[in-house]
Write a protein that holds these residues in place. Structure first.
Motif, PDB file in Angstrom:
ATOM      1  N   MET A   1     -57.974   3.758   5.200  1.00  0.00           N
ATOM      2  CA  MET A   1     -57.432   2.530   5.782  1.00  0.00           C
ATOM      3  C   MET A   1     -58.283   1.373   5.268  1.00  0.00           C
ATOM      4  O   MET A   1     -59.476   1.316   5.538  1.00  0.00           O
ATOM      5  N   LYS A   2     -57.648   0.471   4.541  1.00  0.00           N
ATOM      6  CA  LYS A   2     -58.339  -0.672   3.961  1.00  0.00           C
ATOM      7  C   LYS A   2     -57.681  -1.976   4.406  1.00  0.00           C
ATOM      8  O   LYS A   2     -56.468  -2.075   4.435  1.00  0.00           O
ATOM      9  N   ASN A   3     -58.519  -2.948   4.768  1.00  0.00           N
ATOM     10  CA  ASN A   3     -58.051  -4.276   5.137  1.00  0.00           C
ATOM     11  C   ASN A   3     -56.852  -4.224   6.082  1.00  0.00           C
ATOM     12  O   ASN A   3     -55.805  -4.801   5.827  1.00  0.00           O
ATOM     13  N   ASN A 110     -55.375 -11.640   4.756  1.00  0.00           N
ATOM     14  CA  ASN A 110     -54.368 -10.934   3.967  1.00  0.00           C
ATOM     15  C   ASN A 110     -54.397  -9.445   4.311  1.00  0.00           C
ATOM     16  O   ASN A 110     -54.323  -8.578   3.438  1.00  0.00           O
ATOM     17  N   ALA A 111     -54.534  -9.171   5.611  1.00  0.00           N
ATOM     18  CA  ALA A 111     -54.659  -7.803   6.111  1.00  0.00           C
ATOM     19  C   ALA A 111     -53.329  -7.313   6.681  1.00  0.00           C
ATOM     20  O   ALA A 111     -52.508  -8.110   7.142  1.00  0.00           O
ATOM     21  N   LEU A 112     -53.160  -6.009   6.652  1.00  0.00           N
ATOM     22  CA  LEU A 112     -52.015  -5.385   7.306  1.00  0.00           C
ATOM     23  C   LEU A 112     -52.267  -5.400   8.807  1.00  0.00           C
ATOM     24  O   LEU A 112     -53.301  -4.912   9.276  1.00  0.00           O
ATOM     25  N   LEU A 113     -51.339  -5.975   9.576  1.00  0.00           N
ATOM     26  CA  LEU A 113     -51.442  -5.989  11.034  1.00  0.00           C
ATOM     27  C   LEU A 113     -50.555  -4.890  11.588  1.00  0.00           C
ATOM     28  O   LEU A 113     -49.364  -4.822  11.255  1.00  0.00           O
ATOM     29  N   VAL A 114     -51.144  -4.035  12.438  1.00  0.00           N
ATOM     30  CA  VAL A 114     -50.389  -2.958  13.076  1.00  0.00           C
ATOM     31  C   VAL A 114     -50.650  -3.008  14.583  1.00  0.00           C
ATOM     32  O   VAL A 114     -51.635  -2.463  15.072  1.00  0.00           O
ATOM     33  N   PRO A 115     -49.770  -3.692  15.333  1.00  0.00           N
ATOM     34  CA  PRO A 115     -49.902  -3.679  16.793  1.00  0.00           C
ATOM     35  C   PRO A 115     -49.453  -2.309  17.316  1.00  0.00           C
ATOM     36  O   PRO A 115     -48.463  -1.749  16.841  1.00  0.00           O
ATOM     37  N   ILE A 180     -51.458   7.291  15.077  1.00  0.00           N
ATOM     38  CA  ILE A 180     -51.571   5.877  14.702  1.00  0.00           C
ATOM     39  C   ILE A 180     -51.860   5.753  13.208  1.00  0.00           C
ATOM     40  O   ILE A 180     -51.243   4.940  12.507  1.00  0.00           O
ATOM     41  N   LEU A 181     -52.768   6.561  12.698  1.00  0.00           N
ATOM     42  CA  LEU A 181     -53.100   6.494  11.275  1.00  0.00           C
ATOM     43  C   LEU A 181     -51.922   6.910  10.391  1.00  0.00           C
ATOM     44  O   LEU A 181     -51.734   6.341   9.316  1.00  0.00           O
ATOM     45  N   ALA A 182     -51.117   7.857  10.852  1.00  0.00           N
ATOM     46  CA  ALA A 182     -49.912   8.228  10.094  1.00  0.00           C
ATOM     47  C   ALA A 182     -48.948   7.043  10.034  1.00  0.00           C
ATOM     48  O   ALA A 182     -48.342   6.774   8.994  1.00  0.00           O
ATOM     49  N   HIS A 183     -48.844   6.314  11.136  1.00  0.00           N
ATOM     50  CA  HIS A 183     -47.986   5.127  11.177  1.00  0.00           C
ATOM     51  C   HIS A 183     -48.526   4.045  10.227  1.00  0.00           C
ATOM     52  O   HIS A 183     -47.760   3.413   9.488  1.00  0.00           O
ATOM     53  N   VAL A 184     -49.842   3.833  10.248  1.00  0.00           N
ATOM     54  CA  VAL A 184     -50.465   2.856   9.360  1.00  0.00           C
ATOM     55  C   VAL A 184     -50.200   3.232   7.907  1.00  0.00           C
ATOM     56  O   VAL A 184     -49.848   2.373   7.079  1.00  0.00           O
ATOM     57  N   GLU A 185     -50.348   4.511   7.596  1.00  0.00           N
ATOM     58  CA  GLU A 185     -50.129   4.961   6.224  1.00  0.00           C
ATOM     59  C   GLU A 185     -48.700   4.694   5.760  1.00  0.00           C
ATOM     60  O   GLU A 185     -48.474   4.227   4.639  1.00  0.00           O
ATOM     61  N   LYS A 186     -47.727   4.921   6.644  1.00  0.00           N
ATOM     62  CA  LYS A 186     -46.324   4.619   6.285  1.00  0.00           C
ATOM     63  C   LYS A 186     -46.143   3.139   5.993  1.00  0.00           C
ATOM     64  O   LYS A 186     -45.394   2.752   5.118  1.00  0.00           O
ATOM     65  N   ARG A 187     -46.824   2.288   6.771  1.00  0.00           N
ATOM     66  CA  ARG A 187     -46.708   0.831   6.583  1.00  0.00           C
ATOM     67  C   ARG A 187     -47.405   0.392   5.303  1.00  0.00           C
ATOM     68  O   ARG A 187     -47.022  -0.582   4.682  1.00  0.00           O
ATOM     69  N   THR A 188     -48.433   1.104   4.904  1.00  0.00           N
ATOM     70  CA  THR A 188     -49.165   0.774   3.679  1.00  0.00           C
ATOM     71  C   THR A 188     -48.327   1.119   2.448  1.00  0.00           C
ATOM     72  O   THR A 188     -48.326   0.389   1.474  1.00  0.00           O
ATOM     73  N   ILE A 189     -47.598   2.219   2.542  1.00  0.00           N
ATOM     74  CA  ILE A 189     -46.770   2.679   1.419  1.00  0.00           C
ATOM     75  C   ILE A 189     -45.539   1.802   1.251  1.00  0.00           C
ATOM     76  O   ILE A 189     -45.106   1.510   0.150  1.00  0.00           O
ATOM     77  N   SER A 190     -44.950   1.342   2.368  1.00  0.00           N
ATOM     78  CA  SER A 190     -43.682   0.570   2.312  1.00  0.00           C
ATOM     79  C   SER A 190     -43.814  -0.710   1.542  1.00  0.00           C
ATOM     80  O   SER A 190     -44.727  -1.375   1.464  1.00  0.00           O
TER      81      SER A 190
END
Length: 190
Positions: A1-3, A110-115, A180-190
């Motif tokens: 998980m970066k930025n 310039n970070a990914l926000l995941v509420p 949560i991390l699986a969800h973040v990873e999906k958002r990073t790939i999209s």
């Protein structure tokens, strides 16, 4: 998980901090728990987790919160990820602003926000909120007040495309962290 900024929002006692610790252990993200911000003030006014706080503590806490957000925006390493935790309510304008300030911080970095809205059965929350460990961190330990908050206030509604709602009633903190991390990873790939 970066930025990435993961913002865990739930009622007191749900397990926000415990889950944040699991995510931090897995990723190296920095925890900006609400108590990090609150405790400098809570510790000098004699907060005990049971007695209601005087309203004049909140402007002091807001000053600390502003310093932390500004420091992250101006001084934190660009790739660092952060885990924020809060109990935020729909009907409190300050709570909406606190969420929006973190969203603005994500934009600045310039970070990914995941509420993440954490859900938990009320009876389980009442059991958890009374734990002695919470009192040591000046956290809410009054199950009756938590019961009243759940009855009176709805958690902040988040209309963000990366928002995750997760029922953690029957999940361990580690299982919740992995979800949560699986969800973040999906958002990073999209």
């Amino acid at each position: 998980m970066k930025n990435t900024i993961v913002y865990l929002i739930a009622y007191a006692g749900t397990g926000k901090y415990t889950i944040a610790k699991e995510i931090a252990a897995l990723t190296g993200a920095v925890i900006v728990d609400s108590q990090l911000i609150n405790n400098p003030v809570f510790s000098v006014v004699g907060a005990d987790g049971k007695t209601p706080l005087i309203s004049s503590v909140w402007p002091k806490i807001e000053s600390i919160r502003r310093i932390i957000l500004d420091t992250i925006a101006e001084l934190a390493q660009p790739g660092t990820s952060f885990l924020f935790t809060n109990e935020l309510y729909e009907r409190k304008s300050m709570d909406r602003r606190w969420y929006e300030d973190v969203a603005i911080l994500a934009t600045k970095r310039n970070a990914l926000l995941v509420p993440v809205i954490l859900r938990c059965e009320p009876e389980e929350i009442y059991r958890r909120v009374s734990s002695p460990e919470r009192a040591m961190r000046f956290k809410e330990t009054n199950a009756d007040r938590t019961r009243e908050n759940i009855r009176t206030y709805k958690l902040l509604r988040i209309g963000h495309p990366n928002c995750l709602e997760l029922d953690i009633t029957h999940l361990s903190p580690l299982q919740a962290a992995h979800a949560i991390l699986a969800h973040v990873e999906k958002r990073t790939i999209s």
